[in-house]
Design a protein around this motif. Structure first.
Motif, PDB file in Angstrom:
ATOM      1  N   THR A  97       2.954 -11.449   2.381  1.00 20.86           N
ATOM      2  CA  THR A  97       3.152 -12.855   2.037  1.00 20.86           C
ATOM      3  C   THR A  97       2.274 -13.264   0.858  1.00 20.86           C
ATOM      4  OG1 THR A  97       3.687 -13.376   4.343  1.00 20.86           O
ATOM      5  CG2 THR A  97       3.060 -15.218   2.912  1.00 20.86           C
ATOM      6  N   HIS A  98       1.029 -12.793   0.902  1.00 11.79           N
ATOM      7  CA  HIS A  98       0.109 -13.104  -0.186  1.00 11.79           C
ATOM      8  C   HIS A  98       0.611 -12.514  -1.510  1.00 11.79           C
ATOM      9  CE1 HIS A  98      -3.698 -14.261  -1.962  1.00 11.79           C
ATOM     10  NE2 HIS A  98      -3.873 -13.032  -2.425  1.00 11.79           N
ATOM     11  N   SER A 113      -0.049  -7.700  11.647  1.00  9.83           N
ATOM     12  CA  SER A 113      -0.235  -9.074  11.167  1.00  9.83           C
ATOM     13  C   SER A 113      -0.919  -9.087   9.810  1.00  9.83           C
ATOM     14  CB  SER A 113      -1.064  -9.877  12.177  1.00  9.83           C
ATOM     15  OG  SER A 113      -0.391  -9.952  13.416  1.00  9.83           O
ATOM     16  N   LYS A 114      -1.901  -8.179   9.656  1.00  5.13           N
ATOM     17  CA  LYS A 114      -2.611  -8.094   8.389  1.00  5.13           C
ATOM     18  C   LYS A 114      -1.670  -7.682   7.258  1.00  5.13           C
ATOM     19  CE  LYS A 114      -6.336  -8.120   5.856  1.00  5.13           C
ATOM     20  NZ  LYS A 114      -7.061  -9.393   5.565  1.00  5.13           N
ATOM     21  N   SER A 134       0.536 -10.482   6.351  1.00  3.50           N
ATOM     22  CA  SER A 134      -0.207 -11.450   5.561  1.00  3.50           C
ATOM     23  C   SER A 134      -0.351 -10.975   4.111  1.00  3.50           C
ATOM     24  CB  SER A 134      -1.589 -11.670   6.173  1.00  3.50           C
ATOM     25  OG  SER A 134      -2.356 -12.545   5.377  1.00  3.50           O
TER      26      SER A 134
END
Length: 212
Positions: A87-88, A80-81, A84
């Motif tokens: 995406t960031h 998940s990290k 993220s």
């Protein structure tokens, strides 16, 4: 690492980061799959030891199972990290593109402002109006001068004299036939003469004019 000392562009760096993150995601997914297989194996070993009444082995295996499940949970958290971060990174890339677009637009506006200098444009318009006024004045002066020259030359009087001479000659040749015809000095245009000229008189006058 830059190839042959060439610094990668933002787009190239973002692509490389995306490839690296996806590779990391795949590695974590493989590790999780391995942990799940190990989890099932430990569960089977615990069941077997329980059937045999081996409590000590069951306790050891249970601790291993707890640790393994914690590790598997960490893989999900890490996945998940990474997602993220990916995406960031894409959001940052989008912001960079917008910043580049703003920079290009700012540069274009700056060039336009340099080209369309308000003070220079205003001076140009003022100079145009000034020159236009000069041209109008020059044209008016030339027209006045030409009119004065033409008036002084006596062309109008000369033309009137020629017309009068021709009319006099015609009047002499037709032996006074036009004496009673309407004329400018006898009244306004359209006023009746003392005696009306018939169509026959006009035909005779035209015939005499042709014979001149």
């Amino acid at each position: 690492m830059p190839l042959f000392g060439k610094t990668p562009t933002v787009k190239e760096q973002m692509r490389q980061n995306d490839r690296d993150l996806r590779k990391t995601q795949r590695d974590i997914a493989r590790d999780r799959t391995g942990l799940e297989r190990e989890e099932k194996k430990i569960e089977m070993d615990i069941k077997r030891a329980a059937k045999q009444g081996d409590k000590h082995t069951c306790t050891i295996l249970a601790k291993q199972l707890v640790q393994l499940r914690k590790q598997k949970t960490k893989t999900y958290q890490m996945g998940s990290k990474i997602q993220s971060i990916n995406t960031h990174g894409k959001m940052m890339h989008s912001n960079v593109k917008m910043a580049e677009a703003m920079a290009s637009t700012t540069k274009a506006m700056g060039n336009m402002n340099k080209t369309m200098d308000p003070e220079k444009t205003m001076k140009t318009m003022q100079q145009f109006n000034k020159e236009s006024m000069k041209m109008d004045m020059t044209e008016e002066m030339m027209n006045d001068t030409l009119e004065d020259i033409f008036d002084e030359s006596g062309d109008e009087e000369e033309q009137d004299a020629v017309v009068t001479q021709v009319l006099d000659e015609i009047g002499i040749e037709i032996s006074g036939k036009m004496v009673d015809a309407p004329s400018a000095h006898r009244g306004a245009l359209g006023e009746s003469s003392k005696s009306k000229v018939t169509d026959a008189d006009l035909e005779r006058q035209l015939a005499q004019l042709k014979d001149l």
